[in-house]
Design a protein around this motif. Structure first.
Motif, PDB file in Angstrom:
ATOM      1  N   GLY A 168      25.186  -3.457  41.933  1.00 43.20           N
ATOM      2  CA  GLY A 168      24.739  -2.075  41.786  1.00 43.20           C
ATOM      3  C   GLY A 168      23.455  -1.816  42.547  1.00 43.20           C
ATOM      4  O   GLY A 168      22.421  -1.487  41.951  1.00 43.20           O
ATOM      5  N   PHE A 169      23.518  -1.974  43.857  1.00 41.71           N
ATOM      6  CA  PHE A 169      22.341  -1.823  44.696  1.00 41.71           C
ATOM      7  C   PHE A 169      22.056  -0.340  44.954  1.00 41.71           C
ATOM      8  O   PHE A 169      22.923   0.512  44.812  1.00 41.71           O
ATOM      9  CB  PHE A 169      22.516  -2.529  46.049  1.00 41.71           C
ATOM     10  CG  PHE A 169      23.049  -3.928  45.936  1.00 41.71           C
ATOM     11  CD1 PHE A 169      22.535  -4.814  45.000  1.00 41.71           C
ATOM     12  CD2 PHE A 169      24.065  -4.358  46.773  1.00 41.71           C
ATOM     13  CE1 PHE A 169      23.016  -6.115  44.902  1.00 41.71           C
ATOM     14  CE2 PHE A 169      24.562  -5.645  46.686  1.00 41.71           C
ATOM     15  CZ  PHE A 169      24.039  -6.524  45.739  1.00 41.71           C
ATOM     16  N   VAL A 170      20.835  -0.054  45.362  1.00 36.30           N
ATOM     17  CA  VAL A 170      20.437   1.299  45.744  1.00 36.30           C
ATOM     18  C   VAL A 170      20.031   1.259  47.212  1.00 36.30           C
ATOM     19  O   VAL A 170      19.070   0.573  47.581  1.00 36.30           O
ATOM     20  CB  VAL A 170      19.274   1.809  44.875  1.00 36.30           C
ATOM     21  CG1 VAL A 170      18.834   3.199  45.331  1.00 36.30           C
ATOM     22  CG2 VAL A 170      19.671   1.829  43.396  1.00 36.30           C
ATOM     23  N   ALA A 171      20.765   1.989  48.056  1.00 36.76           N
ATOM     24  CA  ALA A 171      20.506   1.949  49.496  1.00 36.76           C
ATOM     25  C   ALA A 171      19.165   2.586  49.845  1.00 36.76           C
ATOM     26  O   ALA A 171      18.438   2.090  50.710  1.00 36.76           O
ATOM     27  CB  ALA A 171      21.643   2.649  50.234  1.00 36.76           C
ATOM     28  N   PRO A 211      22.310  -0.367  37.179  1.00 37.14           N
ATOM     29  CA  PRO A 211      21.665  -0.361  35.865  1.00 37.14           C
ATOM     30  C   PRO A 211      21.013   0.996  35.584  1.00 37.14           C
ATOM     31  O   PRO A 211      20.285   1.525  36.429  1.00 37.14           O
ATOM     32  CB  PRO A 211      20.610  -1.468  35.981  1.00 37.14           C
ATOM     33  CG  PRO A 211      21.136  -2.382  37.045  1.00 37.14           C
ATOM     34  CD  PRO A 211      21.815  -1.467  38.030  1.00 37.14           C
ATOM     35  N   PHE A 212      21.294   1.538  34.399  1.00 31.23           N
ATOM     36  CA  PHE A 212      20.726   2.824  34.009  1.00 31.23           C
ATOM     37  C   PHE A 212      19.646   2.660  32.936  1.00 31.23           C
ATOM     38  O   PHE A 212      18.564   3.224  33.022  1.00 31.23           O
ATOM     39  CB  PHE A 212      21.829   3.753  33.501  1.00 31.23           C
ATOM     40  CG  PHE A 212      21.321   5.015  32.862  1.00 31.23           C
ATOM     41  CD1 PHE A 212      20.424   5.840  33.535  1.00 31.23           C
ATOM     42  CD2 PHE A 212      21.722   5.370  31.588  1.00 31.23           C
ATOM     43  CE1 PHE A 212      19.947   7.010  32.931  1.00 31.23           C
ATOM     44  CE2 PHE A 212      21.249   6.529  30.984  1.00 31.23           C
ATOM     45  CZ  PHE A 212      20.356   7.348  31.660  1.00 31.23           C
ATOM     46  N   LEU A 213      19.937   1.868  31.906  1.00 29.38           N
ATOM     47  CA  LEU A 213      18.974   1.549  30.853  1.00 29.38           C
ATOM     48  C   LEU A 213      18.727   0.054  30.840  1.00 29.38           C
ATOM     49  O   LEU A 213      19.650  -0.733  31.061  1.00 29.38           O
ATOM     50  CB  LEU A 213      19.502   1.962  29.475  1.00 29.38           C
ATOM     51  CG  LEU A 213      19.857   3.419  29.207  1.00 29.38           C
ATOM     52  CD1 LEU A 213      20.493   3.548  27.823  1.00 29.38           C
ATOM     53  CD2 LEU A 213      18.629   4.301  29.306  1.00 29.38           C
ATOM     54  N   TRP A 214      17.500  -0.340  30.558  1.00 27.17           N
ATOM     55  CA  TRP A 214      17.207  -1.756  30.325  1.00 27.17           C
ATOM     56  C   TRP A 214      15.989  -1.845  29.418  1.00 27.17           C
ATOM     57  O   TRP A 214      15.154  -0.939  29.375  1.00 27.17           O
ATOM     58  CB  TRP A 214      16.982  -2.525  31.635  1.00 27.17           C
ATOM     59  CG  TRP A 214      15.850  -2.034  32.474  1.00 27.17           C
ATOM     60  CD1 TRP A 214      14.549  -2.484  32.478  1.00 27.17           C
ATOM     61  CD2 TRP A 214      15.880  -0.968  33.436  1.00 27.17           C
ATOM     62  NE1 TRP A 214      13.773  -1.796  33.371  1.00 27.17           N
ATOM     63  CE2 TRP A 214      14.576  -0.843  33.980  1.00 27.17           C
ATOM     64  CE3 TRP A 214      16.881  -0.107  33.899  1.00 27.17           C
ATOM     65  CZ2 TRP A 214      14.249   0.089  34.949  1.00 27.17           C
ATOM     66  CZ3 TRP A 214      16.557   0.834  34.859  1.00 27.17           C
ATOM     67  CH2 TRP A 214      15.261   0.920  35.376  1.00 27.17           C
ATOM     68  N   THR A 215      15.929  -2.934  28.661  1.00 29.38           N
ATOM     69  CA  THR A 215      14.800  -3.100  27.753  1.00 29.38           C
ATOM     70  C   THR A 215      13.525  -3.278  28.571  1.00 29.38           C
ATOM     71  O   THR A 215      13.503  -3.996  29.569  1.00 29.38           O
ATOM     72  CB  THR A 215      15.015  -4.307  26.825  1.00 29.38           C
ATOM     73  OG1 THR A 215      15.462  -5.436  27.589  1.00 29.38           O
ATOM     74  CG2 THR A 215      16.040  -3.981  25.750  1.00 29.38           C
ATOM     75  N   SER A 239      11.749  -0.953  44.381  1.00 30.06           N
ATOM     76  CA  SER A 239      12.192  -1.888  45.427  1.00 30.06           C
ATOM     77  C   SER A 239      13.078  -3.000  44.871  1.00 30.06           C
ATOM     78  O   SER A 239      13.853  -3.607  45.617  1.00 30.06           O
ATOM     79  CB  SER A 239      10.986  -2.495  46.141  1.00 30.06           C
ATOM     80  OG  SER A 239      10.142  -3.170  45.215  1.00 30.06           O
ATOM     81  N   ASP A 240      12.998  -3.267  43.577  1.00 30.73           N
ATOM     82  CA  ASP A 240      13.822  -4.313  42.972  1.00 30.73           C
ATOM     83  C   ASP A 240      15.302  -3.936  42.948  1.00 30.73           C
ATOM     84  O   ASP A 240      16.155  -4.797  42.709  1.00 30.73           O
ATOM     85  CB  ASP A 240      13.360  -4.615  41.545  1.00 30.73           C
ATOM     86  CG  ASP A 240      11.992  -5.280  41.502  1.00 30.73           C
ATOM     87  OD1 ASP A 240      11.744  -6.155  42.342  1.00 30.73           O
ATOM     88  OD2 ASP A 240      11.173  -4.913  40.637  1.00 30.73           O
ATOM     89  N   PHE A 241      15.607  -2.652  43.186  1.00 29.60           N
ATOM     90  CA  PHE A 241      17.002  -2.204  43.163  1.00 29.60           C
ATOM     91  C   PHE A 241      17.671  -2.293  44.526  1.00 29.60           C
ATOM     92  O   PHE A 241      18.844  -1.978  44.662  1.00 29.60           O
ATOM     93  CB  PHE A 241      17.081  -0.771  42.627  1.00 29.60           C
ATOM     94  CG  PHE A 241      16.916  -0.674  41.142  1.00 29.60           C
ATOM     95  CD1 PHE A 241      18.023  -0.558  40.311  1.00 29.60           C
ATOM     96  CD2 PHE A 241      15.654  -0.721  40.561  1.00 29.60           C
ATOM     97  CE1 PHE A 241      17.874  -0.479  38.939  1.00 29.60           C
ATOM     98  CE2 PHE A 241      15.489  -0.644  39.193  1.00 29.60           C
ATOM     99  CZ  PHE A 241      16.610  -0.525  38.377  1.00 29.60           C
TER     100      PHE A 241
END
Length: 227
Positions: A203-206, A138-142, A150-152
């Motif tokens: 789309g996780f972030v390591a 995710p790049f943009l979100w409202t 940490s949510d990623f």
């Protein structure tokens, strides 16, 4: 015979009252559906605006790559808010097809000009450090969805953990979260159905220490979403 007009008028009044009651009852029954439909329509409009922003960034990055220049995705530690980064992209011509109204909507008034956009009129949060990550991130979100880096991270067995408590219902769009991924894919999720899994979608972030969340300038630094 003299009472017929009176009874006819009384029956007519009763029929009118019954008709008005039926209309009011139907309006009350269908209002939640109508309201939800209106909010979803606004969310779709927001999603299209988010797509346009992301597409402009992607196009600029392709041009930068062709010329051997650095990409223009936001980097951590450089911006005080998503407003500041958007304004820089507008000033440098990266977002030359985007106006101030592209950052607002769903009940949030647009900024009158770039000077006002520095303070308000933006409902998008964005992910700094997204450059080297995959297109599913995710790049943009409202910004009604209030997140921490940490949510990623990979939620593991908690993929279906509800995120409805992370949605601030005082901010638009009401009842929905709009997400635009780095690759340009747009998604609309109802608050009641929002989970870690359907937000991240793989789309996780390591390394979450390498990312930063840029929120709108008018979003309090410490916001507690309403349960």
């Amino acid at each position: 015979m003299k009472f017929k007009p009176f009874f006819a008028a009384a029956l007519s009044s009763l029929a009118l009252v019954a008709c008005l009651f039926a209309i009011a009852l139907l309006a009350w029954l269908f209002w939640p559906h109508t309201s939800a439909g209106m909010h979803k329509a606004m969310a779709i409009k927001l999603g299209k605006a988010g797509n346009n922003i992301c597409d402009a960034i992607r196009m600029s990055n392709w041009e930068c790559e062709a010329q051997g220049l650095d990409p223009v995705w936001p980097e951590p530690g450089k911006w005080t808010s998503s407003n500041a980064w958007f304004l820089e992209m507008m000033a440098t011509g990266v977002l030359d097809t985007v106006s101030c109204s592209s950052f607002a909507g769903a009940g949030l008034p647009a900024a009158a000009d770039e000077s006002e956009l520095a303070r308000r009129g933006n409902l998008w949060s964005c992910l700094a450090g997204v450059g080297p990550l995959g297109d599913d991130v995710p790049f943009l979100w409202t910004s009604n969805l209030v997140l921490e880096p940490s949510d990623f991270a990979d939620p593991g067995a908690e993929t279906n953990r509800s995120w409805r408590a992370k949605v601030d219902r005082s901010r638009p769009p009401r009842g929905f979260v709009v997400v635009v991924r780095k690759g340009g894919a747009m998604q609309i999720v109802e608050r009641k159905h929002l989970t870690a899994g359907n937000f991240l979608q793989g789309g996780f972030v390591a390394d979450v220490s390498a990312i930063e969340i840029l929120n709108p300038a008018d979003l309090p630094k410490k916001t507690t979403a309403k349960p």
